[in-house]
Scaffold this motif. Sequence first.
Motif, PDB file in Angstrom:
ATOM      1  N   UNK A  32       0.857  -1.180   0.000  1.00  0.00           N
ATOM      2  CA  UNK A  32       0.000   0.000   0.000  1.00  0.00           C
ATOM      3  C   UNK A  32       0.889   1.224   0.000  1.00  0.00           C
ATOM      4  N   UNK A  33       0.394   2.331  -0.508  1.00  0.00           N
ATOM      5  CA  UNK A  33       1.204   3.540  -0.594  1.00  0.00           C
ATOM      6  C   UNK A  33       0.800   4.601   0.417  1.00  0.00           C
ATOM      7  N   UNK A  34      -0.251   4.335   1.195  1.00  0.00           N
ATOM      8  CA  UNK A  34      -0.700   5.325   2.166  1.00  0.00           C
ATOM      9  C   UNK A  34      -1.364   4.624   3.344  1.00  0.00           C
ATOM     10  N   UNK A  35      -0.951   4.988   4.565  1.00  0.00           N
ATOM     11  CA  UNK A  35      -1.518   4.405   5.771  1.00  0.00           C
ATOM     12  C   UNK A  35      -1.755   5.518   6.781  1.00  0.00           C
ATOM     13  N   UNK A  36      -2.929   5.498   7.412  1.00  0.00           N
ATOM     14  CA  UNK A  36      -3.242   6.383   8.526  1.00  0.00           C
ATOM     15  C   UNK A  36      -3.542   5.502   9.731  1.00  0.00           C
ATOM     16  N   UNK A  37      -2.821   5.722  10.825  1.00  0.00           N
ATOM     17  CA  UNK A  37      -3.026   4.891  12.007  1.00  0.00           C
ATOM     18  C   UNK A  37      -2.821   5.720  13.262  1.00  0.00           C
ATOM     19  N   UNK A 133       0.381   9.478  11.299  1.00  0.00           N
ATOM     20  CA  UNK A 133       0.067   9.034  12.658  1.00  0.00           C
ATOM     21  C   UNK A 133      -0.755  10.120  13.340  1.00  0.00           C
ATOM     22  N   UNK A 134      -1.901   9.735  13.880  1.00  0.00           N
ATOM     23  CA  UNK A 134      -2.832  10.699  14.458  1.00  0.00           C
ATOM     24  C   UNK A 134      -3.214  10.296  15.876  1.00  0.00           C
ATOM     25  N   UNK A 135      -3.544  11.280  16.693  1.00  0.00           N
ATOM     26  CA  UNK A 135      -4.094  10.954  18.008  1.00  0.00           C
ATOM     27  C   UNK A 135      -5.607  10.825  17.895  1.00  0.00           C
ATOM     28  N   UNK A 136      -6.239  10.470  18.999  1.00  0.00           N
ATOM     29  CA  UNK A 136      -7.682  10.234  19.039  1.00  0.00           C
ATOM     30  C   UNK A 136      -8.285  11.249  19.999  1.00  0.00           C
ATOM     31  N   UNK A 157      -8.667   6.828   9.147  1.00  0.00           N
ATOM     32  CA  UNK A 157      -7.977   5.615   9.553  1.00  0.00           C
ATOM     33  C   UNK A 157      -8.104   4.516   8.504  1.00  0.00           C
ATOM     34  N   UNK A 158      -6.991   3.831   8.264  1.00  0.00           N
ATOM     35  CA  UNK A 158      -6.958   2.739   7.293  1.00  0.00           C
ATOM     36  C   UNK A 158      -7.747   1.542   7.829  1.00  0.00           C
TER      37      UNK A 158
END
Length: 206
Positions: A32-37, A133-136, A157-158
């Motif tokens: 995959x070329x893009x991940x948000x977690x 990378x993100x917080x919640x 989010x992925x």
Amino acid sequence: MALRTAVGVLVVFLWSVAVVLGKNVWSVTYTTQSICTLKGSTVELTCSYTYPSGYTVTTTLWFTKIYNEENYVSLLDDPDYKDRVKYLSNKTNGHTLTITDLRESDSATYMFRFITDQTGGKYFGSPGVTLSVTDLQVKVTTTLLSMTLTCSTTCTLTDNPSYIWYRNSKIVQEDSSPSYSVYFKTEDSFYCAVNGINSPAVCECD
């Protein structure tokens, strides 16, 4: 004359095929070329790679930083990732990068590079994998009769995760929707969770 022309066309065709195949001998393909977690979670970045027959791969690495033309900093040697990174290769030229305890500062583009035993036999795959990378956080929207809580992130989010909502530490909703509504005023506390990562608690108190 026709035979000579046909032979000429065949030679040109075979040469074209050889050129195309030659271009594809060196390659890196990312799953995959893009991940948000989420901050605090673990992520795996995977790829596969090819190189000419007769070569032997001696070094594999992932990097985000290049100090000069030949100084690619392996994440294993990067102090920003100390004790949080693992590499895993398999027998079919696949490679996995695992990063644990993610931080927002880990947001970057990650690329895979390999080096062989032949002079000039080295390659890295572009454009790589973009990791965000993100917080919640919980956003609160109120009206006279209701309150809507939304589990908020700075990127989508992925893998379309489930959002679990807690009211006074008890589960009240588990759904693909990031929102939860309360239709009366309350002093209870609420928080959401995704994949075991919790948001800060909020309380809509009078």
